[in-house]
Design a protein around this motif. Structure first.
Motif, PDB file in Angstrom:
ATOM      1  N   VAL A 185       0.856  -1.200   0.000  1.00 25.92           N
ATOM      2  CA  VAL A 185       0.000   0.000   0.000  1.00 25.92           C
ATOM      3  C   VAL A 185       0.893   1.251   0.000  1.00 25.92           C
ATOM      4  CG1 VAL A 185      -1.657   1.352   1.374  1.00 25.92           C
ATOM      5  CG2 VAL A 185      -1.997  -1.114   1.087  1.00 25.92           C
ATOM      6  N   GLN A 186       1.886   1.268   0.889  1.00 26.76           N
ATOM      7  CA  GLN A 186       2.790   2.423   1.006  1.00 26.76           C
ATOM      8  C   GLN A 186       3.741   2.511  -0.199  1.00 26.76           C
ATOM      9  OE1 GLN A 186       2.050   0.306   3.572  1.00 26.76           O
ATOM     10  NE2 GLN A 186       0.761   1.805   4.616  1.00 26.76           N
ATOM     11  N   ILE A 187       4.177   1.364  -0.709  1.00 20.63           N
ATOM     12  CA  ILE A 187       5.071   1.351  -1.889  1.00 20.63           C
ATOM     13  C   ILE A 187       4.351   1.968  -3.088  1.00 20.63           C
ATOM     14  CG2 ILE A 187       6.255  -0.153  -3.555  1.00 20.63           C
ATOM     15  CD1 ILE A 187       6.830  -2.059  -1.119  1.00 20.63           C
ATOM     16  N   LYS A 188       3.071   1.627  -3.260  1.00 20.71           N
ATOM     17  CA  LYS A 188       2.287   2.197  -4.362  1.00 20.71           C
ATOM     18  C   LYS A 188       2.165   3.719  -4.214  1.00 20.71           C
ATOM     19  CE  LYS A 188      -1.646   0.018  -5.402  1.00 20.71           C
ATOM     20  NZ  LYS A 188      -2.878  -0.772  -5.114  1.00 20.71           N
ATOM     21  N   GLN A 189       1.988   4.176  -2.980  1.00 18.16           N
ATOM     22  CA  GLN A 189       1.895   5.630  -2.736  1.00 18.16           C
ATOM     23  C   GLN A 189       3.208   6.322  -3.085  1.00 18.16           C
ATOM     24  OE1 GLN A 189       0.772   5.539   1.404  1.00 18.16           O
ATOM     25  NE2 GLN A 189      -1.408   5.213   0.965  1.00 18.16           N
ATOM     26  N   GLU A 190       4.315   5.728  -2.640  1.00 19.06           N
ATOM     27  CA  GLU A 190       5.641   6.300  -2.933  1.00 19.06           C
ATOM     28  C   GLU A 190       5.924   6.270  -4.436  1.00 19.06           C
ATOM     29  OE1 GLU A 190       7.653   7.935  -1.062  1.00 19.06           O
ATOM     30  OE2 GLU A 190       6.806   7.505   0.914  1.00 19.06           O
ATOM     31  N   PHE A 191       5.492   5.215  -5.104  1.00 19.24           N
ATOM     32  CA  PHE A 191       5.703   5.076  -6.551  1.00 19.24           C
ATOM     33  C   PHE A 191       5.015   6.237  -7.277  1.00 19.24           C
ATOM     34  CE2 PHE A 191       5.215   3.562 -10.843  1.00 19.24           C
ATOM     35  CZ  PHE A 191       6.285   2.706 -11.059  1.00 19.24           C
ATOM     36  N   GLN A 192       3.762   6.459  -6.935  1.00 21.32           N
ATOM     37  CA  GLN A 192       3.008   7.529  -7.604  1.00 21.32           C
ATOM     38  C   GLN A 192       3.604   8.902  -7.289  1.00 21.32           C
ATOM     39  OE1 GLN A 192      -1.186   7.009  -7.484  1.00 21.32           O
ATOM     40  NE2 GLN A 192      -1.543   8.693  -8.888  1.00 21.32           N
ATOM     41  N   ARG A 193       4.031   9.092  -6.047  1.00 26.93           N
ATOM     42  CA  ARG A 193       4.636  10.369  -5.642  1.00 26.93           C
ATOM     43  C   ARG A 193       5.918  10.638  -6.433  1.00 26.93           C
ATOM     44  NH1 ARG A 193       5.266   9.872   0.131  1.00 26.93           N
ATOM     45  NH2 ARG A 193       3.038  10.276   0.173  1.00 26.93           N
ATOM     46  N   ALA A 194       6.729   9.601  -6.597  1.00 24.78           N
ATOM     47  CA  ALA A 194       8.037   9.781  -7.242  1.00 24.78           C
ATOM     48  C   ALA A 194       7.960   9.839  -8.771  1.00 24.78           C
ATOM     49  CB  ALA A 194       8.982   8.662  -6.812  1.00 24.78           C
ATOM     50  N   TYR A 195       7.031   9.069  -9.357  1.00 23.06           N
ATOM     51  CA  TYR A 195       7.051   8.924 -10.824  1.00 23.06           C
ATOM     52  C   TYR A 195       5.791   9.440 -11.520  1.00 23.06           C
ATOM     53  CZ  TYR A 195      10.767   6.078  -8.967  1.00 23.06           C
ATOM     54  OH  TYR A 195      11.849   5.651  -8.247  1.00 23.06           O
ATOM     55  N   GLN A 196       4.869  10.039 -10.751  1.00 20.60           N
ATOM     56  CA  GLN A 196       3.653  10.647 -11.294  1.00 20.60           C
ATOM     57  C   GLN A 196       2.787   9.685 -12.122  1.00 20.60           C
ATOM     58  OE1 GLN A 196       6.515  13.071 -11.126  1.00 20.60           O
ATOM     59  NE2 GLN A 196       5.348  13.294  -9.236  1.00 20.60           N
ATOM     60  N   LYS A 197       2.997   8.407 -11.935  1.00 17.63           N
ATOM     61  CA  LYS A 197       2.151   7.395 -12.572  1.00 17.63           C
ATOM     62  C   LYS A 197       1.905   6.294 -11.560  1.00 17.63           C
ATOM     63  CE  LYS A 197       2.318   5.991 -16.913  1.00 17.63           C
ATOM     64  NZ  LYS A 197       2.863   5.369 -18.152  1.00 17.63           N
ATOM     65  N   THR A 198       0.807   5.577 -11.715  1.00 10.87           N
ATOM     66  CA  THR A 198       0.544   4.501 -10.755  1.00 10.87           C
ATOM     67  C   THR A 198       1.390   3.276 -11.087  1.00 10.87           C
ATOM     68  OG1 THR A 198      -1.238   3.539 -12.075  1.00 10.87           O
ATOM     69  CG2 THR A 198      -1.855   5.254 -10.483  1.00 10.87           C
ATOM     70  N   LEU A 199       1.653   2.484 -10.081  1.00  8.31           N
ATOM     71  CA  LEU A 199       2.360   1.221 -10.286  1.00  8.31           C
ATOM     72  C   LEU A 199       1.558   0.333 -11.240  1.00  8.31           C
ATOM     73  CD1 LEU A 199       4.552  -0.880  -9.676  1.00  8.31           C
ATOM     74  CD2 LEU A 199       3.321  -1.454  -7.567  1.00  8.31           C
ATOM     75  N   ALA A 200       0.225   0.328 -11.072  1.00  9.32           N
ATOM     76  CA  ALA A 200      -0.638  -0.493 -11.936  1.00  9.32           C
ATOM     77  C   ALA A 200      -0.474  -0.112 -13.406  1.00  9.32           C
ATOM     78  CB  ALA A 200      -2.091  -0.346 -11.511  1.00  9.32           C
ATOM     79  N   SER A 201      -0.377   1.193 -13.698  1.00  8.96           N
ATOM     80  CA  SER A 201      -0.246   1.633 -15.097  1.00  8.96           C
ATOM     81  C   SER A 201       1.090   1.174 -15.686  1.00  8.96           C
ATOM     82  CB  SER A 201      -0.401   3.151 -15.212  1.00  8.96           C
ATOM     83  OG  SER A 201       0.720   3.820 -14.662  1.00  8.96           O
ATOM     84  N   PHE A 202       2.138   1.173 -14.876  1.00 10.86           N
ATOM     85  CA  PHE A 202       3.439   0.666 -15.336  1.00 10.86           C
ATOM     86  C   PHE A 202       3.349  -0.823 -15.668  1.00 10.86           C
ATOM     87  CE2 PHE A 202       5.796   4.429 -14.690  1.00 10.86           C
ATOM     88  CZ  PHE A 202       7.107   4.213 -15.080  1.00 10.86           C
ATOM     89  N   ILE A 203       2.696  -1.583 -14.785  1.00 11.03           N
ATOM     90  CA  ILE A 203       2.539  -3.028 -15.005  1.00 11.03           C
ATOM     91  C   ILE A 203       1.694  -3.277 -16.258  1.00 11.03           C
ATOM     92  CG2 ILE A 203       1.472  -5.132 -14.049  1.00 11.03           C
ATOM     93  CD1 ILE A 203       2.468  -4.126 -11.252  1.00 11.03           C
TER      94      ILE A 203
END
Length: 330
Positions: free
Chosen positions: A294-312
């Protein structure tokens, strides 16, 4: 006495995390086992049914399923999955069917097998796990491979990096939440003297402090270092070290400062640019989905302006993509 209490303060040991994959309720191991058997029986395989079960049950429930499946059918669930699945999707499913220490042990062995060593995997596992996790990994490694993890690390690594890996393998880091500000200043000064202030670097001094002290204490050391040096600890490590040792030391710093951001960066790097580093992607998703995704996904979006799901979605296809999306709660 007042000064002493002023210098010692309580800090939280580590930020708490929450997983995207939790116990499934209601859970019926018998019914799940029947569905898995049906999904793999006869011609073709129903991968969707396999994802619906294995991708939505907690580690504890998956271990229970293994036992129930064998009890009911006299067949080994892992062997059946191996014979029915293939490719990277199979890799994810088999990783999920291991307990956390068993999977970490498996990945460490893989990282040291054959020609060359996957230092990246060694660093990620050895430098981010708690003492209890390291002890469990040592036990799982010994049981599975009839060898000591420390012994294999020694034979596969060298120099100061080897010393760091051995330090990590002891699982002996201080885990109290108390911070001693006076000691932090003294240690920051020792690091400054060992690096920037001398010709050549005394790597062992960095090892002594970064490998043994608690995360809250290290945060205080890093702050004190910047006050003394006007450089961050990361900048100091980058200028004083190189190669695997530099990467190992920087990993400890990143994890101490923000573990969730560290794993978000690992996921980002595994998918950015051409090609995918599937081993890293699988390892991080499988090992963190029940811990702090949950927190990793939040940090991912904060750092890369895209969701982890969209990258996958962009990087993976088919059932391989679907199992990841299930694990990260999408």
């Amino acid at each position: 006495m007042a000064g002493a209490t002023g210098a010692m303060q309580q800090m939280s040991l580590e930020p708490k995390g929450s997983g995207t994959l939790k116990d499934h309720t209601p859970f019926d191991a018998e019914d799940d086992s029947k569905k898995l058997r049906k999904a793999m029986k006869g011609l073709g395989t129903d991968e969707r049914a396999i994802i619906d079960i294995i991708g939505h049950r907690s580690g504890r429930q998956r271990q229970e399923l293994k036992l129930k499946f064998k009890t009911m059918f006299g067949r080994d669930l892992i062997n059946d999955l191996k014979s029915e699945l293939g490719g990277k999707f199979e890799d994810v499913i088999l990783a999920l069917m291991m307990s956390p220490p068993e999977y970490d042990a498996y990945e460490l062995k893989r990282a040291m097998k054959g020609a060359g060593t996957d230092e990246d995997a060694l660093i990620e596992i050895m430098c981010t796990r708690s003492n209890a996790e390291i002890q469990a990994i040592n036990a799982a490694y010994k049981q599975k491979y009839r060898s000591l993890l420390e012994k294999d690390l020694i034979s596969e690594t060298s120099g100061h990096f080897k010393r760091l890996m051995v330090s990590m393998a002891t699982g002996g880091r201080t885990e109290t939440a108390t911070v001693d500000a006076n000691k932090a200043r003294a240690d920051a000064q020792a690091l400054f003297q060992a690096g920037e202030r001398r010709w050549g670097t005394d790597e062992s001094q960095f090892n002594v402090i970064l490998a043994s002290q608690s995360y809250p204490q290290l945060r205080a050391v890093f702050d004190a270092y910047t006050a003394i040096s006007k450089k961050t600890i990361e900048a100091a490590i980058k200028s004083e070290m190189s190669g695997d040792l530099e990467m190992g030391m920087l990993t400890i710093v990143k994890v101490v400062k923000n573990k969730h951001a560290y794993f978000a960066e690992k996921l980002y790097k595994s998918m950015k640019g051409l090609g995918t580093d599937d081993q890293t992607l699988i390892r991080v998703v499988v090992t963190r989905c029940e811990v702090d995704m949950v927190q990793i996904k939040q940090e991912f979006q904060r750092a890369y302006q895209k969701t982890l799901a969209s990258f996958i979605q962009d990087d993976c296809t088919g059932h391989y993509k679907k199992i990841f999306l299930a694990l990260i709660g999408e």
